[in-house]
Design a protein around this motif. Sequence first.
Motif, short mmCIF file in Angstrom:
data_model
loop_
_atom_site.label_atom_id
_atom_site.label_comp_id
_atom_site.label_asym_id
_atom_site.label_seq_id
_atom_site.Cartn_x
_atom_site.Cartn_y
_atom_site.Cartn_z
N UNK A 14 -12.92 1.37 -7.84
CA UNK A 14 -12.77 0.08 -7.52
C UNK A 14 -11.38 -0.54 -7.72
N UNK A 15 -10.58 -0.41 -8.85
CA UNK A 15 -9.25 -0.99 -9.09
C UNK A 15 -8.37 -0.93 -7.97
N UNK A 16 -8.06 0.12 -7.10
CA UNK A 16 -7.70 0.35 -6.10
C UNK A 16 -8.28 -0.58 -4.94
N UNK A 17 -9.69 -0.59 -4.81
CA UNK A 17 -10.37 -1.26 -3.73
C UNK A 17 -9.96 -3.00 -4.00
N UNK A 18 -10.07 -3.27 -5.08
CA UNK A 18 -9.90 -4.60 -5.45
C UNK A 18 -8.25 -5.09 -5.23
N UNK A 19 -7.54 -4.15 -5.34
CA UNK A 19 -6.24 -4.50 -5.10
C UNK A 19 -6.06 -4.59 -3.49
N UNK A 20 -6.45 -3.54 -2.73
CA UNK A 20 -6.68 -3.46 -1.39
C UNK A 20 -7.38 -4.76 -0.66
N UNK A 21 -8.34 -5.23 -1.42
CA UNK A 21 -9.02 -6.42 -0.79
C UNK A 21 -8.36 -7.65 -1.14
N UNK A 22 -7.64 -7.70 -2.23
CA UNK A 22 -6.81 -9.02 -2.47
C UNK A 22 -5.74 -9.13 -1.30
N UNK A 23 -4.93 -7.97 -1.20
CA UNK A 23 -4.03 -8.02 -0.18
C UNK A 23 -4.62 -8.18 1.07
N UNK A 24 -5.91 -7.60 1.56
CA UNK A 24 -6.30 -7.74 2.85
C UNK A 24 -6.68 -9.53 3.16
N UNK A 25 -6.88 -10.08 2.01
CA UNK A 25 -7.28 -11.54 2.35
C UNK A 25 -6.08 -12.48 2.53
N UNK A 50 -7.42 -0.25 7.24
CA UNK A 50 -7.33 1.13 7.19
C UNK A 50 -5.97 1.53 6.61
N UNK A 51 -4.72 0.77 7.08
CA UNK A 51 -3.37 1.23 6.79
C UNK A 51 -3.15 0.73 5.14
N UNK A 52 -3.78 -0.35 4.99
CA UNK A 52 -3.70 -0.99 3.39
C UNK A 52 -4.29 -0.12 2.71
N UNK A 61 2.29 0.09 -4.21
CA UNK A 61 2.10 -1.40 -4.88
C UNK A 61 1.57 -2.49 -3.63
N UNK A 62 0.73 -3.31 -4.09
CA UNK A 62 0.48 -4.48 -3.10
C UNK A 62 1.74 -4.99 -2.40
N UNK A 63 2.73 -5.25 -3.23
CA UNK A 63 3.97 -6.08 -2.80
C UNK A 63 4.72 -5.24 -1.76
N UNK A 64 4.75 -3.70 -1.86
CA UNK A 64 5.33 -2.87 -1.06
C UNK A 64 4.78 -2.78 0.10
N UNK A 65 3.02 -2.72 -0.06
CA UNK A 65 2.40 -2.77 1.46
C UNK A 65 2.64 -4.02 2.27
N UNK A 66 2.62 -5.20 1.16
CA UNK A 66 2.90 -6.52 2.14
C UNK A 66 4.41 -6.44 2.84
N UNK A 67 5.13 -6.06 1.91
CA UNK A 67 6.55 -5.94 2.78
C UNK A 67 6.79 -5.02 3.90
N UNK A 76 5.03 -13.81 9.99
CA UNK A 76 3.83 -14.75 10.29
C UNK A 76 2.63 -13.96 10.02
N UNK A 77 2.54 -12.64 9.68
CA UNK A 77 1.49 -11.81 9.46
C UNK A 77 0.84 -12.30 7.84
N UNK A 78 1.50 -12.73 7.02
CA UNK A 78 1.41 -13.20 5.84
C UNK A 78 1.10 -14.46 5.66
N UNK A 79 0.01 -14.79 4.89
CA UNK A 79 -0.43 -16.40 4.79
C UNK A 79 0.41 -17.04 3.58
#
Length: 114
Positions: A14-25, A50-52, A61-67, A76-79
């Motif tokens: 659940x902790x990983x899913x929460x990080x993934x969902x926050x990043x996907x949003x 799926x990649x996220x 880390x979410x920051x590394x995935x975002x980068x 442009x992909x980032x809000x």
Amino acid sequence: MAQDPLAYTQLPDPAQEAKARALMASLRCVVCQGQSIADSDADLAGDMRALVRHRIAAGARPAAVRAWMVERYGAWVSYDPPLSALTWPLWAAPLLLLIAGAWLARGAFRRTRR
């Protein structure tokens, strides 16, 4: 081509899913353009989800995935685009509009007092 199961299913942790969902949003669907990858039904958004999830499950880390996503699809992909020479007008525009509005309102109030 079959979709990756992680496009539509949650991570077991659940902790990983929460990080993934926050990043996907916070990542924009490059097909829909008005939706995040969390909300989009486009096949490419599913691939991006799926990649996220794969990268978060692997310990990234979410920051590394975002980068990585920004490197692959562009800023442009980032809000939440980074501050740069190209994006500073986007960050400064609200402040400049607020100052211009206050200046115009001040002038209008001065005229009505006379």
